[in-house]
Scaffold this motif. Structure first.
Motif, PDB file in Angstrom:
ATOM      1  N   TYR A   1       0.843  -1.129   0.012  1.00 56.27           N
ATOM      2  CA  TYR A   1       0.102   0.077  -0.043  1.00 56.27           C
ATOM      3  C   TYR A   1       0.781   1.301   0.022  1.00 56.27           C
ATOM      4  O   TYR A   1       0.627   2.201  -0.812  1.00 56.27           O
ATOM      5  CB  TYR A   1      -1.130  -0.062   1.076  1.00 56.27           C
ATOM      6  N   LYS A   2       1.955   1.253   0.750  1.00 55.26           N
ATOM      7  CA  LYS A   2       2.647   2.489   0.913  1.00 55.26           C
ATOM      8  C   LYS A   2       3.372   2.711  -0.359  1.00 55.26           C
ATOM      9  O   LYS A   2       3.657   3.754  -0.764  1.00 55.26           O
ATOM     10  CB  LYS A   2       3.671   2.395   2.096  1.00 55.26           C
TER      11      LYS A   2
ATOM     12  N   TYR B   1       1.142   3.827  -3.155  1.00 52.62           N
ATOM     13  CA  TYR B   1       0.212   5.065  -2.861  1.00 52.62           C
ATOM     14  C   TYR B   1       0.642   6.054  -3.855  1.00 52.62           C
ATOM     15  O   TYR B   1       1.772   6.559  -3.888  1.00 52.62           O
ATOM     16  CB  TYR B   1       0.363   5.271  -1.457  1.00 52.62           C
TER      17      TYR B   1
ATOM     18  N   TYR C   1       0.433  10.183   2.552  1.00 58.01           N
ATOM     19  CA  TYR C   1       0.302   8.904   2.971  1.00 58.01           C
ATOM     20  C   TYR C   1      -0.081   8.863   4.452  1.00 58.01           C
ATOM     21  O   TYR C   1       0.248   9.733   5.126  1.00 58.01           O
ATOM     22  CB  TYR C   1       1.633   8.094   2.816  1.00 58.01           C
TER      23      TYR C   1
ATOM     24  N   GLU D   1      -8.383   2.048  -1.749  1.00 58.86           N
ATOM     25  CA  GLU D   1      -8.199   1.552  -0.339  1.00 58.86           C
ATOM     26  C   GLU D   1      -9.193   0.561  -0.081  1.00 58.86           C
ATOM     27  O   GLU D   1      -8.941  -0.282   1.049  1.00 58.86           O
ATOM     28  CB  GLU D   1      -8.450   2.771   0.493  1.00 58.86           C
TER      29      GLU D   1
ATOM     30  N   SER E   1       1.510  -0.376 -10.902  1.00 58.29           N
ATOM     31  CA  SER E   1       1.885   0.790 -10.140  1.00 58.29           C
ATOM     32  C   SER E   1       3.216   1.194 -10.884  1.00 58.29           C
ATOM     33  O   SER E   1       3.287   2.441 -11.340  1.00 58.29           O
ATOM     34  CB  SER E   1       2.300   0.630  -8.578  1.00 58.29           C
TER      35      SER E   1
END
Length: 229
Positions: free
Chosen positions: A46-47, A50, A55, A105, A142
């Motif tokens: 997730y980090k 993102y 964050y 999310e 990503s």
């Protein structure tokens, strides 16, 4: 005829100690340890992926907590059918009021909960393999998204049509791509909103356009396709 009555105290005395003694503490420790590892993996992905403005470390921590919570809830449910029915009733009254900032999310929340459920059910291989596969897919997408040119929104206020023509010419020479998003004309002048793709993150053209005659101001902001930041 005598009817036998059973109250909570009788159930507590007859079943509680048996149920607690039958808990496999070794399996519990292994499941919770794996839940922590999987939760940290979800938090890292997730980090890493993102792309928002700021964050949230608390959301990342909640992903780890959700994985652990779902794990021990499933461990409890699978050990006692009566407890499982009570657990379903208890969880049905839970309501969430926290707003989700981005649709992605929701996917991470379901990922954490689903991972905890699978771990609690004892499907260790499925939990590990599934989480690794999901993590790899998200990281690849990503990275592919990051390789493209970052879009920006450019807003400029011109006094008249002649200034607008000069601004459009200067923008065309300075950016890799431009698309007019909106144009507002009033007695005060002309407001242009364009989506632009920069050349090697060069933003000097904004200063040049702002210094032009009959240009009130120029603003450049990043744009992720859903909101301006």
């Amino acid at each position: 005829m005598i009817l036998a009555t059973t109250n909570f105290t009788d159930i507590f005395k007859s079943n509680f100690l048996e149920q607690s003694s039958s808990v496999a503490y070794g399996d519990l420790i292994i499941a919770m340890a794996l839940a922590i590892v999987i939760g940290l993996l979800i938090r890292y992905v997730y980090k890493f992926t993102y792309a928002g403005v700021m964050y949230s470390s608390s959301f990342g921590l909640s992903l780890v907590a959700l994985t652990m919570i779902a794990t021990f809830v499933i461990l409890a449910v699978t050990s006692n059918i009566v407890l499982s029915l009570g657990m379903v009733g208890a969880l049905s009254i839970v309501r969430f009021r926290s707003a989700i900032k981005e649709p992605i999310e929701i996917a991470y929340l379901f990922w954490a909960i689903a991972s905890g459920i699978v771990i609690g059910a004892g499907l260790i291989f499925l939990a590990v393999l599934g989480c690794i596969f999901i993590a790899v897919v998200l990281i690849i997408f990503s990275c592919l998204k990051g390789k493209g040119q970052v879009p920006y929104i450019f807003v400029v206020h011109c006094a008249n049509a002649a200034a607008e023509e000069k601004v459009m010419k200067a923008i065309g020479e300075s950016v890799a791509k431009k698309v007019v998003k909106s144009k507002s004309v009033s007695k005060m002048g002309i407001e242009l909103t364009l989506e632009v793709r920069l050349k090697a993150d060069a933003t000097e053209f904004v200063n040049k356009i702002a210094d032009m005659d009959d240009v009130a101001n120029a603003v450049l902001v990043s744009y992720n396709g859903e909101y301006m930041s």
